[in-house]
Design a protein around this motif. Structure first.
Motif, mmCIF file in Angstrom:
data_model
loop_
_atom_site.group_PDB
_atom_site.id
_atom_site.type_symbol
_atom_site.label_atom_id
_atom_site.label_comp_id
_atom_site.label_asym_id
_atom_site.label_seq_id
_atom_site.Cartn_x
_atom_site.Cartn_y
_atom_site.Cartn_z
ATOM 1 N N ASP A 71 0.709 -1.050 -0.037
ATOM 2 C CA ASP A 71 0.001 -0.068 0.131
ATOM 3 C C ASP A 71 0.932 1.185 0.038
ATOM 4 O OD1 ASP A 71 -2.387 -1.785 0.068
ATOM 5 O OD2 ASP A 71 -2.320 -1.541 2.185
ATOM 6 N N ILE A 72 2.024 1.195 0.461
ATOM 7 C CA ILE A 72 3.082 2.491 0.470
ATOM 8 C C ILE A 72 4.275 2.312 0.005
ATOM 9 C CG2 ILE A 72 1.864 3.106 2.701
ATOM 10 C CD1 ILE A 72 4.380 1.951 4.067
ATOM 11 N N GLN A 73 4.411 1.224 -1.016
ATOM 12 C CA GLN A 73 5.562 0.848 -1.656
ATOM 13 C C GLN A 73 6.270 2.187 -2.230
ATOM 14 O OE1 GLN A 73 4.924 -2.588 -3.822
ATOM 15 N NE2 GLN A 73 3.649 -1.587 -5.320
ATOM 16 N N GLY A 74 5.321 2.841 -3.089
ATOM 17 C CA GLY A 74 5.978 3.738 -3.855
ATOM 18 C C GLY A 74 6.427 5.234 -2.848
ATOM 19 N N LEU A 75 5.639 5.163 -2.035
ATOM 20 C CA LEU A 75 5.983 6.326 -0.977
ATOM 21 C C LEU A 75 7.243 6.081 -0.273
ATOM 22 C CD1 LEU A 75 2.484 7.351 0.467
ATOM 23 C CD2 LEU A 75 3.911 8.736 -0.936
ATOM 24 N N LEU A 76 7.429 4.799 0.064
ATOM 25 C CA LEU A 76 8.646 4.211 0.967
ATOM 26 C C LEU A 76 9.933 4.423 0.017
ATOM 27 C CD1 LEU A 76 9.239 2.814 3.376
ATOM 28 C CD2 LEU A 76 9.163 0.450 2.236
ATOM 29 N N ILE A 77 9.894 4.416 -1.392
ATOM 30 C CA ILE A 77 11.063 4.534 -2.109
ATOM 31 C C ILE A 77 11.377 5.859 -2.231
ATOM 32 C CG2 ILE A 77 11.775 4.321 -4.776
ATOM 33 C CD1 ILE A 77 10.171 1.953 -4.992
ATOM 34 N N ALA A 78 10.317 6.824 -2.292
ATOM 35 C CA ALA A 78 10.439 8.192 -2.456
ATOM 36 C C ALA A 78 10.873 8.840 -0.940
ATOM 37 C CB ALA A 78 9.371 8.944 -2.715
ATOM 38 N N ALA A 79 10.649 7.893 0.156
ATOM 39 C CA ALA A 79 11.192 8.308 1.538
ATOM 40 C C ALA A 79 12.673 8.146 1.455
ATOM 41 C CB ALA A 79 10.310 7.904 2.409
ATOM 42 N N MET A 80 12.842 6.920 0.994
ATOM 43 C CA MET A 80 14.345 6.607 1.024
ATOM 44 C C MET A 80 15.309 7.513 0.339
ATOM 45 S SD MET A 80 16.727 4.250 1.940
ATOM 46 C CE MET A 80 18.262 4.662 2.009
ATOM 47 N N GLY A 81 14.678 8.057 -0.807
ATOM 48 C CA GLY A 81 15.612 9.142 -1.549
ATOM 49 C C GLY A 81 15.697 10.402 -0.822
ATOM 50 N N ALA A 82 14.961 10.581 -0.260
ATOM 51 C CA ALA A 82 14.776 11.919 0.792
ATOM 52 C C ALA A 82 15.858 11.753 1.961
ATOM 53 C CB ALA A 82 13.299 12.304 1.414
ATOM 54 N N VAL A 83 15.707 10.513 2.614
ATOM 55 C CA VAL A 83 16.451 10.398 3.888
ATOM 56 C C VAL A 83 17.924 10.101 2.966
ATOM 57 C CG1 VAL A 83 17.406 8.539 5.382
ATOM 58 C CG2 VAL A 83 14.993 8.884 5.086
ATOM 59 N N PHE A 84 18.360 9.469 2.023
ATOM 60 C CA PHE A 84 19.510 9.519 1.132
ATOM 61 C C PHE A 84 20.114 11.004 1.202
ATOM 62 C CE2 PHE A 84 21.951 9.537 -2.519
ATOM 63 C CZ PHE A 84 23.269 8.855 -2.385
ATOM 64 N N LEU A 85 19.238 11.930 0.543
ATOM 65 C CA LEU A 85 19.714 13.340 0.288
ATOM 66 C C LEU A 85 20.142 13.794 1.860
ATOM 67 C CD1 LEU A 85 17.266 14.245 -2.487
ATOM 68 C CD2 LEU A 85 19.802 13.760 -2.875
ATOM 69 N N VAL A 86 19.364 13.630 2.816
ATOM 70 C CA VAL A 86 19.840 14.362 3.870
ATOM 71 C C VAL A 86 21.047 13.786 4.513
ATOM 72 C CG1 VAL A 86 19.395 14.561 6.421
ATOM 73 C CG2 VAL A 86 17.264 14.730 4.740
ATOM 74 N N GLY A 87 21.282 12.544 4.422
ATOM 75 C CA GLY A 87 22.672 11.988 4.497
ATOM 76 C C GLY A 87 23.765 12.524 3.622
ATOM 77 N N VAL A 88 23.350 12.615 2.381
ATOM 78 C CA VAL A 88 24.420 13.145 1.275
ATOM 79 C C VAL A 88 24.759 14.845 1.943
ATOM 80 C CG1 VAL A 88 24.520 14.252 -0.878
ATOM 81 C CG2 VAL A 88 23.783 11.962 -0.505
ATOM 82 N N ALA A 89 23.898 15.397 2.556
ATOM 83 C CA ALA A 89 24.329 16.749 2.895
ATOM 84 C C ALA A 89 25.248 16.656 4.210
ATOM 85 C CB ALA A 89 22.860 17.488 3.669
ATOM 86 N N GLY A 90 24.976 15.878 5.047
ATOM 87 C CA GLY A 90 25.863 15.413 6.176
ATOM 88 C C GLY A 90 27.346 15.315 5.611
ATOM 89 N N ILE A 91 27.272 14.168 4.621
ATOM 90 C CA ILE A 91 28.641 14.004 4.052
ATOM 91 C C ILE A 91 29.423 14.938 3.300
ATOM 92 C CG2 ILE A 91 29.530 12.602 2.178
ATOM 93 C CD1 ILE A 91 27.679 10.334 2.787
ATOM 94 N N ALA A 92 28.521 15.987 2.802
ATOM 95 C CA ALA A 92 29.195 17.046 2.023
ATOM 96 C C ALA A 92 29.689 17.963 3.424
ATOM 97 C CB ALA A 92 27.940 17.842 1.309
#
Length: 429
Positions: free
Chosen positions: A390-411
């Motif tokens: 029921d939420i698989q698409g939103l879960l993928i998009a949320a993973m992308g958002a979490v990843f970008l937050v992590g990239v900001a920390g790595i930057a």
């Protein structure tokens, strides 16, 4: 085409690099052949073989990840020491030669007459041996091409490895329609054996090693592991690169399996269409990353800048298209994921090779392997806990958002460590 020409020039002009690539590419071609031959005899969770990206539900994915990665994660630090302290030529020869003998014997005995656990152990042997070959190769590349052509060399290695493994699997898949698996496995063993011969032809794969026996090196292994961890810890470029690789691999592992779940829901049993969406589009993106990597390295201020840019592309694609459950959206998402991941991976390998001396690179790339394993296990665990159709698409998009937050920390880490201000290395033409 310039990237292809430069890669071919390296292979033609650098005999040690040519032999190193031959040992690696034949190892991966042999994997494609042998694993395809063995897969039909390993039924796990309702599917043949141990295909993580082809897992059909989160529980199956987690079981496969634990079976495949926990044993190697325990062994990996010890193997990193061996790569640094032992003759890499002999290690490449042993990794290819040992499994050539084992798979040859299995093929001669005939696979269907063997107990299941023997076939399973043979399957794990091929996987583990290839991980050893790849880590050893990554540590040896600077010694075979010099410090100025690392990006080109890593691009050749990664694209060539993917193509040879896919080609080997394709040949075995077609051959399986006409012959039994046993001669296919024997053919794969012969390919491994030829790879072992090329390994012995390498003249220089690293600095001279101490004249110690394999047993003596194992006796010193714990201290050497600690030395390697300390060296990576006090070398920001290496530590940041390995951490970034883990974060990228986590995005890849979580996303590519989730995309497969969505594709199967949309397309049912149309396996070829699913393969085109989840594999073909990503492969095209990866090839584009290979072609552009050397040129982009010359245009950016630092390699760190290129890694962050590639990571942003991959993460943004997952976040933007993740919630759109349409075939075209899945293909676009997979294309940019393949492009960003492959481009960043080539550059990250070069960063680690530049940052560390020859006597520590094996241990650094064993940490790469641990990062790879942990990323898959964490991704599988996350999907097991959170996944729902029921939420698989939103879960993928949320993973992308979490990843970008992590990239900001790595930057921020890159900036504080000075990795965004040093001049990127230029390839010598």
């Amino acid at each position: 085409m310039n990237a292809v020409k430069r890669g071919l020039a390296l292979i033609l002009k650098k005999p040690d690099f040519r032999n190193l690539m031959s040992a690696q590419l034949l190892a991966q071609a042999g994997d494609g052949i042998v694993q395809t031959a063995l897969a039909k005899f390993i039924v796990f969770g309702g599917q043949e073989g141990f295909d993580l990206e082809g897992a059909r539900d989160p529980q199956e994915l987690l079981r496969i990840a634990l079976y495949l990665f926990v044993p190697y994660t325990i062994l990996s630090p010890f193997l990193g020491v061996v790569i640094d302290r032992w003759d890499r030529r002999r290690l490449l020869w042993l990794a290819n030669g040992l499994r050539a003998v084992v798979i040859l014997l299995i093929g001669l005995v005939t696979i269907d007459r063997l107990p299941d656990f023997v076939v399973f152990l043979a399957f794990l042997l091929t996987l583990t041996s290839t991980r050893i070959v790849l880590a050893t190769k990554a540590a040896a590349i600077p010694a075979t091409v010099g410090e100025t052509d690392l990006v080109d060399a890593n691009a050749v290695s990664q694209l060539g490895g993917a193509l040879f493994q896919l080609g080997g699997a394709g040949v075995a898949f077609v051959a399986a329609e006409y012959v039994e698996p046993d001669p296919i496995a024997i053919a794969g063993a012969l390919v491994y054996g030829i790879g072992a011969i090329f390994a012995l032809k390498i003249r220089h794969a690293g600095e001279a090693r101490a004249k110690l026996t394999f047993g003596q090196e194992l006796g010193r292994v714990v201290g050497n592991i600690a030395d390697g961890l300390r060296e990576v810890g006090r070398t920001p470029k290496a530590g940041a690169a390995i951490t970034t690789y883990f974060w990228l691999r986590l995005l890849w592992s979580f996303s590519i399996v989730s995309i497969g779940f969505v594709a199967r829901e949309l397309l049912g049993n149309e396996e070829m269409t699913i393969l085109v969406i989840t594999g073909g589009a990503g492969a095209i993106g990866a090839v584009l990353g290979f072609v552009l990597a050397p040129r982009l390295v010359e245009r950016v201020k630092t390699t760190g800048t290129l890694v962050l840019g590639a990571s942003l592309v991959a993460g943004a694609a997952i976040m933007v298209f993740g919630a759109i459950e349409m075939n075209v959206a899945l293909a676009i998402m997979t294309f940019w994921l393949g492009f960003g991941f492959f481009l960043a991976k080539i550059t990250l390998d070069s960063m680690v090779q530049e940052a560390l001396g020859d006597d520590f690179r094996g241990r650094a790339f064993s940490l790469y392997d641990i990062a790879y394993n942990l990323a898959w296990v964490i991704a599988a665990g996350g999907l097991k806990v959170f996944y729902s159709p029921d939420i698989q698409g939103l879960l993928i998009a949320a993973m992308g958002a979490v990843f970008l937050v992590g990239v900001a920390g790595i930057a921020a880490w890159y900036r504080n460590a000075g990795l965004l201000s040093a001049v990127a290395p230029r390839s010598v033409r």
